[in-house]
Motif scaffolding. Structure first.
Motif, PDB file in Angstrom:
ATOM      1  N   GLN A  40       0.834  -1.204   0.000  1.00  0.00           N
ATOM      2  CA  GLN A  40       0.000   0.000   0.000  1.00  0.00           C
ATOM      3  C   GLN A  40       0.867   1.252   0.000  1.00  0.00           C
ATOM      4  OE1 GLN A  40      -2.284  -1.115   3.528  1.00  0.00           O
ATOM      5  NE2 GLN A  40      -4.164  -1.058   2.317  1.00  0.00           N
ATOM      6  N   ALA A  43       2.372   1.879  -3.375  1.00  0.00           N
ATOM      7  CA  ALA A  43       1.367   2.387  -4.307  1.00  0.00           C
ATOM      8  C   ALA A  43       1.124   3.877  -4.069  1.00  0.00           C
ATOM      9  CB  ALA A  43       0.063   1.611  -4.151  1.00  0.00           C
ATOM     10  N   GLN A  47       1.787   7.109  -6.570  1.00  0.00           N
ATOM     11  CA  GLN A  47       0.757   8.113  -6.833  1.00  0.00           C
ATOM     12  C   GLN A  47       1.283   9.518  -6.538  1.00  0.00           C
ATOM     13  OE1 GLN A  47      -2.401   6.807  -4.288  1.00  0.00           O
ATOM     14  NE2 GLN A  47      -2.971   5.072  -5.591  1.00  0.00           N
TER      15      GLN A  47
END
Length: 326
Positions: A40, A43, A47
């Motif tokens: 997570q 990710a 982003q």
């Protein structure tokens, strides 16, 4: 006779006025910055990188980034810096500060209570009621998964708080609550007018958390609330994080979450410094009782300066003065 009280009002009452309640299970939710897996985190880092690369010249976030790099921001001299710490630091025995969180996801407490339909409360209404009920700080959960708030929600809350500049009680500071892994997110919070940000210690690790804290406070003038939400159960998982938050990260605002309140009580003596504010998250229960308020008072008696409340504010399907019936 039925008396209806908001949680924030209830926390100001003596615990002797509460009826006994049966034990209930906590309905924990992701606290932005805490409990995030490595995948997570990676990710979110991707982003953030993509977001940073897409910023155009003149964008307030890019302007803030460039100014911070050149030492052109106010840093700790920024107006209002230290206000979150001041509002939450216990000034006298028996006092308890409150951080009230707003998010746009369906609260886990409602699902646990069998409430299928839920209308997301208007952020301006919540902002007004949080201030009127006596909360010291308002947090907006900007995490895409755990909170769902966006820049428009934050702007509206800020505008609503600003409208009370000549009132009593006056505006409360706003926290940008997110899983922060990159400086661009600090610039985003700064540009939005946040007073503070959350930083997950176990999510980013001690070294990076310390670097982000320094950037937040010394360049952007954002107070850093370091979240200690251990993956390891029990005080043996929490206490080392609390020690690292203060000694290695340099935090003066520590938020404890992701553990049962009894664990938080046991670990509280880990931090024994007058200049550090320690806040404990109070999770909602899967019942219709008042156990959350009892836990808040026990946390206060254990030495916590403040509590962080979220789903518990919405456990009966509404957000207003009709949160608790006794």
């Amino acid at each position: 006779m039925i008396r209806r009280l908001s949680l924030l009002s209830l926390l100001t009452l003596s615990d002797s006025l509460l009826p006994p309640t049966a034990p209930a299970r906590s309905t924990t939710a992701l606290h932005a910055g805490g409990g995030v897996s490595v995948l997570q985190r990676k990710a979110i880092e991707a982003q953030a990188k993509k977001f940073r690369e897409g910023l155009e010249a003149g964008d307030p976030i890019k302007v803030a980034l460039d100014a911070a790099a050149g030492g052109g921001l106010e840093g700790r001299s920024r107006e209002g810096f230290g206000e979150v710490h001041r509002r939450l630091k216990r000034a006298k025995r028996g006092a308890l500060g409150v951080v009230a969180e707003y998010h746009t996801t369906t609260p886990a407490a409602l699902k646990a209570n069998g409430i299928a339909e839920y209308e997301i409360p208007d952020v301006s209404l919540v902002s007004n009621e949080i201030r009127g009920a006596g909360a010291g700080v308002m947090a907006l959960n900007m995490d895409r998964v755990g909170g769902g708030c966006d820049g428009d929600d934050f702007a509206r809350a800020r505008a609503e708080q600003a409208s009370a500049a000549e009132d009593f009680p006056g505006p409360v500071p706003l926290v940008w609550m997110d899983t922060i892994v990159d400086e661009v997110q600090l610039a985003q919070a700064y540009a939005a007018g946040a007073a503070a940000v959350t930083l997950g210690l176990e999510t980013v690790g001690t070294e990076k958390c310390a670097a982000l804290r320094a950037l937040a406070e010394e360049r952007y003038g954002l107070e850093a609330m370091v979240v200690c939400a251990p993956r390891s159960a029990g005080a043996e998982g929490l206490a080392p994080l609390m020690t690292a938050a203060v000694d290695d990260v340099g935090a003066t605002l520590v938020v404890v979450g992701g553990v049962d309140y009894a664990v938080a009580v046991e670990a509280r003596p880990t931090i024994d410094r007058e200049d550090v504010v320690v806040v404990a998250r109070v999770d909602a229960k899967d019942d219709q009782g008042l156990e959350e308020a009892e836990e808040a008072w026990k946390l206060r008696d254990a030495g916590y300066d403040a509590v962080w409340v979220s789903d518990v504010l919405y456990k009966f399907g509404v957000f207003s003065g009709t949160l608790f019936a006794a």
